[in-house]
Design an enzyme around this catalytic site. Structure first.
Site, mmCIF file in Angstrom:
data_model
loop_
_atom_site.group_PDB
_atom_site.id
_atom_site.type_symbol
_atom_site.label_atom_id
_atom_site.label_comp_id
_atom_site.label_asym_id
_atom_site.label_seq_id
_atom_site.Cartn_x
_atom_site.Cartn_y
_atom_site.Cartn_z
ATOM 1 N N HIS A 193 33.137 38.590 44.630
ATOM 2 C CA HIS A 193 31.983 37.918 44.026
ATOM 3 C C HIS A 193 30.765 38.211 44.888
ATOM 4 C CE1 HIS A 193 33.780 35.321 40.795
ATOM 5 N NE2 HIS A 193 34.851 35.848 41.349
ATOM 6 N N CYS A 236 33.287 31.010 39.262
ATOM 7 C CA CYS A 236 34.563 30.304 39.097
ATOM 8 C C CYS A 236 34.295 28.820 38.897
ATOM 9 C CB CYS A 236 35.443 30.513 40.319
ATOM 10 S SG CYS A 236 36.962 29.544 40.243
#
Lengths: 304, 304
Positions: free
Chosen positions: B212, B243
């Protein structure tokens, strides 16, 4: 990685020069001093403060002779470099008390012509003369090899040209040779390849790198440089910058992005991230545009 | 670097699943299909299409059983993976014709509890059972080791825990073991260290990485993974994602950033950058928010 012996990296913040030189809003000398003070407070140990170029070409740098003595007297321990284009610029910088100067040599014919109206050979000779004169004056010296990956006018810069110029700057006894990705086009595979070759012509401890973040690869390139053994980096707080003579060049890799990456990767920088964010906030307020590198949202997050 | 023999890297675009799962605007199945079509047109050869989790927990994935057969019939050559949390999810995925599934195991006790309401040991057993059952059905399998660097609840994840779980997923015959920096906290020095250790427990050709870009280090981490010998990458077109169970996690590293970096660094991806930009533009229009990775401004620049 805190248990490991941390190796130090050396960062020169070029925001006061490369960062500010083409900003739409001109900072007052007092504001430049305040920005430098915030950088020093954050732990930055080396800056590029100004350039002694023609005020007509770069009006933002017109106060160089006024700024430099103030910086050096207020922050005597700070390494303070100024850019000089030639012997005349060196003379002005010396008169203002400069202790460290930088020359800029582009690795393509066209870039030199557009930037300083000289061909590559002549530009190289001027850099050598300027370095020799600076050395005779006892000054520390940096030599930039600009467009060391791609030239906005000529495309990919031949590696041979970069190696040849770096070797000449080393022969001219430049204390640091700064390999510059002036338009921010480099990718880490190229950085690895070029720095690997450059280590063959310049001792790695004299090599520095200067990345722009045009394509969001500044931090990746810095990591590739670290892996190649380079420990000297230019960066610009807040990512301020861009090159007025290189179409499409965005700002330098942000100092806060570089510090974050290096510290988390086990290197010591001596620089405080909250201190850098304070400098970004100040610059943003004065330049009246959003500033900050790729991690700035995360760095500014609310803390519980 | 075009003259060199180019090594191929394999990218799984997770935008349809990890990217979309917590977006405020729910995409219609037809829009998901169109996004996948644009990815296929761009040359993407592997995607994560959906997850067979509870529609109550992740409403955006409620159409998984409807979407999957359409994707597989329209794009028969596309590797199409779906996430399944357990045997029940696997059963649903199998009924929908799944050919490839992924399980997700977090490397910390708390993350498993928050995410799937199980402890680490139980979660590991469930993953092993699911992988064994998928294998018995002849499906290709991926096993995520999530929070493999830091856990938002527990802090730094012990490397030993990551190695132990990766070894168990390898023993369970997962075809790919995906090391996930779920909250985007990793730095390249850590990636180098952890992947170096992981290569000791899992053959490197079975390792994949999932980064990420929360702190702007996704591309630098991908380069560190390439240097560690990993050739399998997750990415999300436009950087869509985050997330829902990991506070502070931003989107995945953008597919276009990864492709740009890899291609310029001498790797072949088989993926077209203008094709990816078309997919970003489509997703941006449908999700009604600005999308795109760190290079998107440069990728969208006007061409002369």
């Amino acid at each position: 990685m805190s248990a490991q012996l941390q190796e130090q990296i050396h960062i020169t913040d070029v925001a006061p020069r490369d960062g500010l030189q083409n900003q739409a809003i001109h900072l007052a000398t007092a504001d430049k001093l305040r920005l430098i003070e915030l950088l020093v407070d954050a732990g930055v140990a080396s800056i590029e403060a100004a350039s002694f170029v023609s005020p007509k070409a770069v009006p933002q740098m017109a106060d160089a002779a006024e700024l430099l003595p103030q910086v050096q007297s207020r922050f005597p321990a700070l390494r303070t470099s100024v850019l000089v284009p030639n012997l005349k610029g060196l003379e002005r910088a010396h008169a203002a008390g400069a202790r460290e100067i930088a020359v800029v040599l582009s690795a393509s014919e066209t870039m030199n012509r557009k930037n300083i109206n000289m061909g590559l050979d002549q530009a190289c000779e001027v850099s050598e003369q300027t370095l020799a004169a600076a050395r005779a004056l006892g000054l520390r010296t940096r030599a930039y090899v600009a467009v060391a990956f791609d030239c906005p006018f000529e495309g990919a810069t031949p590696l041979d040209a970069v190696l040849r110029l770096a070797a000449r700057m080393h022969a001219a006894a430049a204390d640091e040779i700064v390999i510059a990705d002036t338009i921010g086009s480099a990718a880490p595979g190229q950085v690895k390849q070029r720095l690997g070759a450059l280590r063959g012509v310049v001792p790695v401890e004299r090599l520095a790198v200067h990345f722009h973040d045009t394509r969001g690869m500044g931090v990746a390139n810095a990591w590739a440089a670290l892996e190649a053994g380079v420990r000297r980096f230019d960066a610009s707080v807040g990512g301020i910058g861009g090159c007025p003579f290189a179409p499409g060049a965005a700002g330098n890799v942000a100092t806060e992005d570089l510090v974050l990456m290096a510290e988390l990767s086990g290197f010591a920088t001596g620089i405080s991230l909250p201190g850098l964010v304070a400098a970004v906030d100040f610059a943003q307020d004065r330049l009246q545009r959003p500033l900050g590198g790729r991690a700035i949202t995360w760095l500014r997050r609310p803390r519980s």
